[in-house]
Write a protein that holds these residues in place. Structure first.
Motif, PDB file in Angstrom:
ATOM      1  N   ALA A 186      29.560  14.044  82.340  1.00 11.71           N
ATOM      2  CA  ALA A 186      29.867  13.000  83.308  1.00 11.71           C
ATOM      3  C   ALA A 186      29.996  13.608  84.692  1.00 11.71           C
ATOM      4  N   PRO A 187      29.364  13.000  85.709  1.00 15.58           N
ATOM      5  CA  PRO A 187      29.459  13.562  87.056  1.00 15.58           C
ATOM      6  C   PRO A 187      30.846  13.357  87.654  1.00 15.58           C
ATOM      7  N   ASN A 190      21.753  12.100  85.836  1.00 15.79           N
ATOM      8  CA  ASN A 190      20.481  12.773  85.584  1.00 15.79           C
ATOM      9  C   ASN A 190      20.316  14.016  86.449  1.00 15.79           C
ATOM     10  N   GLY A 191      21.439  14.552  86.935  1.00 11.97           N
ATOM     11  CA  GLY A 191      21.400  15.851  87.593  1.00 11.97           C
ATOM     12  C   GLY A 191      21.288  15.832  89.098  1.00 11.97           C
ATOM     13  N   ALA A 239      23.719   5.328  92.320  1.00 12.64           N
ATOM     14  CA  ALA A 239      24.131   6.706  92.577  1.00 12.64           C
ATOM     15  C   ALA A 239      24.662   7.364  91.304  1.00 12.64           C
ATOM     16  N   LYS A 240      25.436   6.623  90.535  1.00  9.24           N
ATOM     17  CA  LYS A 240      25.984   7.169  89.295  1.00  9.24           C
ATOM     18  C   LYS A 240      24.873   7.505  88.310  1.00  9.24           C
ATOM     19  N   PRO A 292      27.004  16.387  90.053  1.00  9.61           N
ATOM     20  CA  PRO A 292      26.702  16.610  88.637  1.00  9.61           C
ATOM     21  C   PRO A 292      27.628  17.667  88.053  1.00  9.61           C
ATOM     22  N   GLU A 293      27.988  17.496  86.778  1.00 10.33           N
ATOM     23  CA  GLU A 293      28.786  18.500  86.095  1.00 10.33           C
ATOM     24  C   GLU A 293      27.918  19.655  85.611  1.00 10.33           C
TER      25      GLU A 293
END
Length: 515
Positions: free
Chosen positions: A22-23, A81-82, A75-76, A46-47
């Protein structure tokens, strides 16, 4: 019961993995611009570890009168997706400071500050800009200013400010007033420019103001930068018409993509209409040009055109999508209660003149401003009873029956001789699809305001707004022209007559592009 610890362990692993992917979301970030103005922004990080060349990064710019949270879900999704994603409120909107300058130097400089701010704090890789309406226009202008920008997805943006607010020298009253009156914190020059446009004063200043803010003025810079440009516009967008955007698209030399959709200004994108095609294509555009994914985007046709009413998606290699067209010539009506005709050959008879008058609107029109345009995106067109168009205040011309589907693709063009009795006269030109019941569905339209010596014949050349429309078997076209429309500011003096001459030397015609 013996399996419970194992199930619990597996669930824990899955939840941990989900949490890891999860970002991180930072809802409020104040970024000081070059002049100390604070810009309100939000950030998704991004995580996942950054790639060797940095995170693919997208900056979202808000629409007019909206703010940074407009793109939260887009945006989420990108961040999941990185992507590193920053959304911000332009100066004068939301909780950002400063004054609205209509994509002026300050707003474009702000984008440069945001790019630097991101690069000072995060590993930024290839960079994209995106936004709807105001955000789309600022994205194009900023990409021209900053070679650091690799790709753009401009949705319901503009290419030419003059075409937007002053199409064919006609003030776009409803849309212009809406824009000016919804910018509560704006630079004084905006009211001055709008006042000059409405009064017809200081037009050189107005044109200079518009050119500085028009993407058409910066095509060379975008081509030199090699920016990958995706633009999307809507057929019933009577603010940012597709015509100048298709001109802009045709001048681009780098990677490019054109989406043309039903609906009005920004509504199709905001409501994720067109079956989500606009946003999904924009994301694929960024995946290819920012992440380097081989997703086929570079091998697909460059133009996606969705047919009005049916919402059928068609794809073409480039724009214009067809070189084929049919030209019909305007023939006179005999009385006020008749229609003129559209024929396949020019008028060669005795000199003849028809006339119609200003001072009153007719049933020929674009429907209820804003509402009818929005409903068009849901397949609900504007209907007009042809018999109700008053021949004293309008004139109409009927084509032959269409014995096969006429697939109109592009911008019809009217070349017409007129003799106004005043120095200024307005014509509102409508093209209808008419069926057996006599009800016309609006295909497209355009206004034009003519200036010149009273009673002197002049030939107008008007490109109607770009469309994609199928006229069914057994229907026919009606070209209806009157002198007023709800969308547009009418001349100060509407007590005039428009004469239409027909002779061997004064031939008027309608050309319709089709498949």
């Amino acid at each position: 019961m013996k399996n419970t610890p194992l199930v619990a362990l597996l669930c824990g692993v899955l939840l941990s993995a989900h949490a890891w992917s999860a970002p991180q979301y930072i809802a409020d970030v104040d970024i000081a611009s070059f002049d100390g103005t604070l810009l309100d922004a939000s950030l998704f990080i991004p995580e996942s570890p950054p790639p060797a060349d940095g995170y693919p990064t997208v900056i979202f710019t808000n629409s007019w009168a909206l703010e940074k949270n407009q793109y939260y879900f887009q945006a989420k999704e990108l961040a999941q997706n990185g992507y590193l994603v920053l959304s911000y409120s332009t100066r004068g909107f939301g909780f950002s400071g400063g004054l609205v300058d209509v994509a002026g130097d300050n707003s474009i400089a702000d984008v440069g500050v945001l790019i630097n701010w991101l690069e000072d704090r995060y590993p930024v890789g290839r960079l994209g800009l995106s936004g709807i309406s105001y955000g789309g226009g600022i994205s194009l202008l900023s990409a021209a200013r900053y070679p650091r920008v690799n790709a753009v997805a401009a949705l319901s943006g503009w290419a030419d400010v003059i075409e937007a607010l002053y199409p064919n020298e006609t003030v776009n009253l409803v849309w212009g007033s809406l824009l000016v009156n919804t910018a509560m914190r704006k630079e004084p020059v905006i009211d001055q420019i709008w006042g000059s446009l409405r009064s017809g004063q200081n037009l050189p200043q107005v044109l200079a103001f518009a050119a500085q803010r028009s993407a058409l003025s910066y095509v060379d810079e975008l081509n030199r930068n090699g920016t990958a440009v995706l633009v999307s516009n809507n057929f019933a967008d009577y603010l940012f018409k597709p015509n100048s955007m298709t001109d802009f698209y045709s001048l681009l030399e780098g990677p490019k993509k054109l989406l043309l959709n039903p609906g009005t200004h920004a509504v199709t994108e905001v409501l994720t209409g067109n079956d989500g095609h606009i946003w999904s294509t924009s994301f694929r555009w960024f995946d290819h040009h920012l992440k380097g994914e081989d997703n086929g985007m570079d091998r697909e046709p460059k133009v996606d055109m969705t047919v009005r009413i049916s919402n059928k998606l068609e794809r073409y290699e480039d724009y214009p999508v067809t070189e084929k067209s049919t030209t019909w010539y305007l023939r006179p009506r005999l009385t006020l209660f008749d229609s003129g005709s559209l024929k396949g050959s020019p008028y060669w008879g005795w000199g003849w003149t028809n006339s119609f008058n200003g001072g009153w609107d007719t049933f020929a029109g674009t429907g209820i401003p804003l509402l009818s345009d929005a409903l068009e995106g849901f397949g609900i067109p504007v209907y007009t009873p042809m018999l109700a168009i008053n021949g004293y205040y309008a004139i109409d011309y009927e084509s032959p029956y269409q014995w096969q589907t006429l697939k109109i693709r592009g911008a019809p063009r009217l070349e017409m001789w007129v003799e106004p009795t005043k120095a200024e006269a307005q014509l509102n030109i409508h093209l209808y699809d008419v069926g057996p019941l006599g009800l016309g569905r609006l295909i497209t339209h355009a206004p034009v305001t003519v200036h010149g010596e009273p009673y002197r014949a002049q030939k107008i050349d008007v490109e109607l707004f770009t469309t994609s429309y199928d006229v069914p078997f057994g229907h026919w076209l009606v070209l209806a022209i009157d002198t007023e429309g709800l969308l547009y500011q009418k001349p100060a003096d509407t007590n005039y007559t428009v004469r239409v001459p027909y002779s061997n030397s004064k031939s008027s015609s309608l050309t319709v592009p089709h498949l």
